[in-house]
Motif scaffolding. Sequence first.
Motif, PDB file in Angstrom:
ATOM      1  N   UNK A   1       0.890  -1.202  -0.084  1.00 35.78           N
ATOM      2  CA  UNK A   1      -0.215   0.037   0.155  1.00 35.78           C
ATOM      3  C   UNK A   1       0.987   1.305   0.325  1.00 35.78           C
ATOM      4  N   UNK A   2       0.731   1.972  -1.006  1.00 37.85           N
ATOM      5  CA  UNK A   2       1.475   3.311  -1.338  1.00 37.85           C
ATOM      6  C   UNK A   2       0.657   4.432  -1.064  1.00 37.85           C
ATOM      7  N   UNK A   3       1.015   5.526  -0.216  1.00 35.27           N
ATOM      8  CA  UNK A   3       0.207   6.623  -0.095  1.00 35.27           C
ATOM      9  C   UNK A   3       0.924   7.728   0.222  1.00 35.27           C
ATOM     10  N   UNK A   4       0.391   9.075   0.547  1.00 36.39           N
ATOM     11  CA  UNK A   4       1.143  10.259   0.738  1.00 36.39           C
ATOM     12  C   UNK A   4       2.160  10.318   1.997  1.00 36.39           C
ATOM     13  N   UNK A   5       2.087   9.415   2.980  1.00 41.35           N
ATOM     14  CA  UNK A   5       2.731   9.265   4.107  1.00 41.35           C
ATOM     15  C   UNK A   5       3.713   8.174   4.042  1.00 41.35           C
ATOM     16  N   UNK A   6       3.711   7.398   3.069  1.00 40.86           N
ATOM     17  CA  UNK A   6       4.674   6.299   2.795  1.00 40.86           C
ATOM     18  C   UNK A   6       4.346   4.925   2.278  1.00 40.86           C
ATOM     19  N   UNK A   7       5.022   3.950   2.242  1.00 44.75           N
ATOM     20  CA  UNK A   7       4.851   2.849   1.706  1.00 44.75           C
ATOM     21  C   UNK A   7       4.715   1.704   2.736  1.00 44.75           C
ATOM     22  N   UNK A   8       3.834   0.873   2.966  1.00 48.17           N
ATOM     23  CA  UNK A   8       3.831  -0.457   3.796  1.00 48.17           C
ATOM     24  C   UNK A   8       3.491  -1.813   2.930  1.00 48.17           C
ATOM     25  N   UNK A   9       4.209  -2.757   3.475  1.00 50.94           N
ATOM     26  CA  UNK A   9       4.275  -3.957   2.678  1.00 50.94           C
ATOM     27  C   UNK A   9       3.850  -5.262   3.837  1.00 50.94           C
ATOM     28  N   UNK A  10       2.956  -5.916   3.409  1.00 49.12           N
ATOM     29  CA  UNK A  10       2.536  -7.173   4.324  1.00 49.12           C
ATOM     30  C   UNK A  10       2.107  -8.406   3.622  1.00 49.12           C
ATOM     31  N   UNK A  11       2.962  -9.709   4.016  1.00 50.72           N
ATOM     32  CA  UNK A  11       2.541 -10.816   3.364  1.00 50.72           C
ATOM     33  C   UNK A  11       1.343 -11.432   4.367  1.00 50.72           C
ATOM     34  N   UNK A  12       0.190 -11.669   3.598  1.00 50.66           N
ATOM     35  CA  UNK A  12      -0.999 -12.238   4.222  1.00 50.66           C
ATOM     36  C   UNK A  12      -1.101 -13.722   3.950  1.00 50.66           C
ATOM     37  N   UNK A  13      -1.687 -14.335   4.786  1.00 49.34           N
ATOM     38  CA  UNK A  13      -2.059 -15.801   4.685  1.00 49.34           C
ATOM     39  C   UNK A  13      -2.288 -16.294   3.234  1.00 49.34           C
ATOM     40  N   UNK A  14      -1.689 -17.091   2.740  1.00 49.31           N
ATOM     41  CA  UNK A  14      -1.879 -17.628   1.302  1.00 49.31           C
ATOM     42  C   UNK A  14      -3.424 -18.102   0.974  1.00 49.31           C
TER      43      UNK A  14
ATOM     44  N   UNK B   1      -8.938 -16.152  10.362  1.00 43.82           N
ATOM     45  CA  UNK B   1      -7.908 -15.184   9.607  1.00 43.82           C
ATOM     46  C   UNK B   1      -8.733 -14.162   8.710  1.00 43.82           C
ATOM     47  N   UNK B   2     -10.067 -14.362   8.502  1.00 44.05           N
ATOM     48  CA  UNK B   2     -11.010 -13.593   7.547  1.00 44.05           C
ATOM     49  C   UNK B   2     -10.752 -11.849   8.063  1.00 44.05           C
ATOM     50  N   UNK B   3     -11.456 -11.854   9.427  1.00 46.89           N
ATOM     51  CA  UNK B   3     -11.329 -10.684  10.062  1.00 46.89           C
ATOM     52  C   UNK B   3     -10.219 -10.096  10.360  1.00 46.89           C
ATOM     53  N   UNK B   4      -9.139 -10.886  10.594  1.00 46.56           N
ATOM     54  CA  UNK B   4      -7.784 -10.235  11.094  1.00 46.56           C
ATOM     55  C   UNK B   4      -7.248  -9.750   9.947  1.00 46.56           C
ATOM     56  N   UNK B   5      -7.318 -10.483   8.657  1.00 46.27           N
ATOM     57  CA  UNK B   5      -6.540  -9.875   7.456  1.00 46.27           C
ATOM     58  C   UNK B   5      -7.154  -8.924   6.837  1.00 46.27           C
ATOM     59  N   UNK B   6      -8.459  -8.560   6.978  1.00 43.86           N
ATOM     60  CA  UNK B   6      -9.190  -7.474   6.624  1.00 43.86           C
ATOM     61  C   UNK B   6      -8.790  -6.191   7.377  1.00 43.86           C
ATOM     62  N   UNK B   7      -8.692  -6.561   8.833  1.00 42.42           N
ATOM     63  CA  UNK B   7      -8.292  -5.361   9.594  1.00 42.42           C
ATOM     64  C   UNK B   7      -6.845  -4.956   9.388  1.00 42.42           C
ATOM     65  N   UNK B   8      -6.051  -5.957   9.352  1.00 39.51           N
ATOM     66  CA  UNK B   8      -4.676  -5.498   9.046  1.00 39.51           C
ATOM     67  C   UNK B   8      -4.443  -4.652   7.696  1.00 39.51           C
ATOM     68  N   UNK B   9      -5.083  -4.892   6.762  1.00 42.07           N
ATOM     69  CA  UNK B   9      -5.177  -4.155   5.541  1.00 42.07           C
ATOM     70  C   UNK B   9      -5.974  -2.998   5.622  1.00 42.07           C
ATOM     71  N   UNK B  10      -6.804  -2.671   6.100  1.00 40.53           N
ATOM     72  CA  UNK B  10      -7.477  -1.464   6.555  1.00 40.53           C
ATOM     73  C   UNK B  10      -6.605  -0.681   7.552  1.00 40.53           C
ATOM     74  N   UNK B  11      -5.905  -1.251   8.343  1.00 36.96           N
ATOM     75  CA  UNK B  11      -4.869  -0.390   8.968  1.00 36.96           C
ATOM     76  C   UNK B  11      -3.633   0.200   8.102  1.00 36.96           C
ATOM     77  N   UNK B  12      -3.301  -0.704   7.204  1.00 37.91           N
ATOM     78  CA  UNK B  12      -2.291  -0.179   6.132  1.00 37.91           C
ATOM     79  C   UNK B  12      -2.837   0.921   5.547  1.00 37.91           C
ATOM     80  N   UNK B  13      -4.136   0.962   4.987  1.00 40.78           N
ATOM     81  CA  UNK B  13      -4.582   1.989   4.149  1.00 40.78           C
ATOM     82  C   UNK B  13      -4.725   3.479   5.174  1.00 40.78           C
TER      83      UNK B  13
END
Length: 181
Positions: free
Chosen positions: A27-40, A65-77
Amino acid sequence: MSRIGKMPIAIPAGVEVTIKDVNEVTVKGPKGTLTRTCHPDMIIKVEGAVMTVERPDDEKEHRSLHGLTRTLLHNMVVGVTEGFKKELDVNGVGYRVAKQGKQLVMNLGYSHQVFVDEIDGITIDAPTPNKIVISGIDKQTVGQFAAEVRGKRPPEPYKGKGIKYTDEVIRRKEGKTGAKK
């Protein structure tokens, strides 16, 4: 279906989301870039300005893992657009903090000063002698760093002296004189 997991993640303007093989999300945005490897096993899709997370079946591991993955991605955004911050208060006679360059210098009642260095992705600010503001784009790193700073002198229950989160409530104890009644 997970109530949190099925919620779509809105991608604001100026934020770019790319998904590489084996669910490596950048996820690339105005404040920086974050990368995360989620469960396959999780299925991550980006359609226009919306990102969704789906699970392959209703197996117990996939449900958790469903809710966890969604929350981690939302926190990245949220991190690359707004960022995260933790505020700490320093209470005690003679307890104070100051910023010197990239170091936080704390007088916490010890015989020596305590120094904490800024790490990559974290910004420390001391607007007043009894307040610390820790900010950054990664929620986990900000929280961990704030916990380490708080751990230098955790609040004690009798007088409330120490470093505490601004929204933390310290359960106070009465002390020895309370028993003599």
